[in-house]
Design an enzyme around this catalytic site. Structure first.
Site, PDB file in Angstrom:
ATOM      1  N   SER A   4      99.111-130.191 186.327  1.00 18.01           N
ATOM      2  CA  SER A   4      99.789-131.364 185.765  1.00 18.01           C
ATOM      3  C   SER A   4     100.785-132.001 186.730  1.00 18.01           C
ATOM      4  CB  SER A   4     100.502-130.988 184.464  1.00 18.01           C
ATOM      5  OG  SER A   4     101.430-129.936 184.701  1.00 18.01           O
ATOM      6  N   GLY A  41      97.315-128.467 182.983  1.00 14.25           N
ATOM      7  CA  GLY A  41      97.052-127.150 182.420  1.00 14.25           C
ATOM      8  C   GLY A  41      96.187-126.267 183.300  1.00 14.25           C
ATOM      9  N   ASN A  70     100.887-122.723 186.493  1.00 14.94           N
ATOM     10  CA  ASN A  70     100.498-122.294 185.147  1.00 14.94           C
ATOM     11  C   ASN A  70     100.183-120.802 185.102  1.00 14.94           C
ATOM     12  OD1 ASN A  70     100.781-124.795 183.721  1.00 14.94           O
ATOM     13  ND2 ASN A  70      98.988-125.510 184.840  1.00 14.94           N
ATOM     14  N   ASP A 151     110.727-131.897 179.082  1.00 18.93           N
ATOM     15  CA  ASP A 151     110.222-130.518 179.106  1.00 18.93           C
ATOM     16  C   ASP A 151     110.826-129.687 180.236  1.00 18.93           C
ATOM     17  OD1 ASP A 151     108.911-131.397 181.429  1.00 18.93           O
ATOM     18  OD2 ASP A 151     106.904-131.290 180.543  1.00 18.93           O
ATOM     19  N   HIS A 154     108.143-131.207 184.374  1.00 18.21           N
ATOM     20  CA  HIS A 154     107.416-132.286 185.036  1.00 18.21           C
ATOM     21  C   HIS A 154     108.376-133.375 185.510  1.00 18.21           C
ATOM     22  CE1 HIS A 154     104.449-130.343 182.366  1.00 18.21           C
ATOM     23  NE2 HIS A 154     103.685-130.478 183.440  1.00 18.21           N
TER      24      HIS A 154
END
Length: 176
Positions: A4, A41, A70, A151, A154
């Site tokens: 991402s 992801g 991830n 979040d 990012h």
């Protein structure tokens, strides 16, 4: 090949560092084409499973691998992440592509042994396969909370040019 952070999660398609890099390449290195094979992801296992198809489809001269975040967030065993990254590097080099390996760092809550081993994987693989290495993608913005989306994972649109410029320090010379 990325996750991402390279797919531009939460941003317009034109705002991510990969799109900004493609714009720079179009201006400074005519004839080069950028294919963003990043998926939000994505894990190193997913990248390892997809790399052969991407290599066959696109026949790249340079492969940028930005994967592993991830894996780390899920606490995947370091040996598994390393083996997946290694398969991707071997596949790219087997297809006669240069490789830029972009590393990530994990927060300290996973423990010192894990976080140090996570960083070491990138460094050791880069040395073993003689790839270019950018140790930490988020280096220019990591300590600036305002550079991140809600979040806290990012980067926001205004941080993306800093990431592009950071990656360019290693990628630019590879395009000569």
């Amino acid at each position: 090949m990325g996750d991402s952070l390279s797919a531009g999660y939460g941003l317009a398609a034109s705002q991510g560092w990969v799109s900004l890099t493609a714009e720079r390449i179009a201006k400074t290195q005519p004839g080069w084409r950028v294919v963003n094979a990043s998926i939000s992801g994505e894990t190193t296992a997913g990248g390892a499973a997809r790399v052969a198809g991407e290599l066959q489809r696109n026949k790249p001269a340079v492969v940028v691998i930005e994967l592993g975040a991830n894996d780390g967030l899920r606490g995947l065993q370091l040996a598994q992440s390393r083996a997946n990254l290694e398969r991707m590097i071997q596949a790219a080099q087997g297809a006669k592509a240069q490789v830029l390996l972009i590393g990530m760092r994990m927060p300290p809550n996973l423990g010192k042994e894990y976080t140090e081993g996570f960083e070491r994987n990138y460094r050791e693989l880069s040395q073993k396969y003689r790839t270019q290495l950018l140790p930490f993608l988020l280096e220019p913005v990591a300590m600036d909370r305002a550079a991140f989306q809600a979040d806290n994972l990012h980067p926001i649109a205004s941080a993306q040019p800093k990431l592009r410029d950071h990656v360019w320090t290693k990628l630019g010379p590879m395009l000569k």
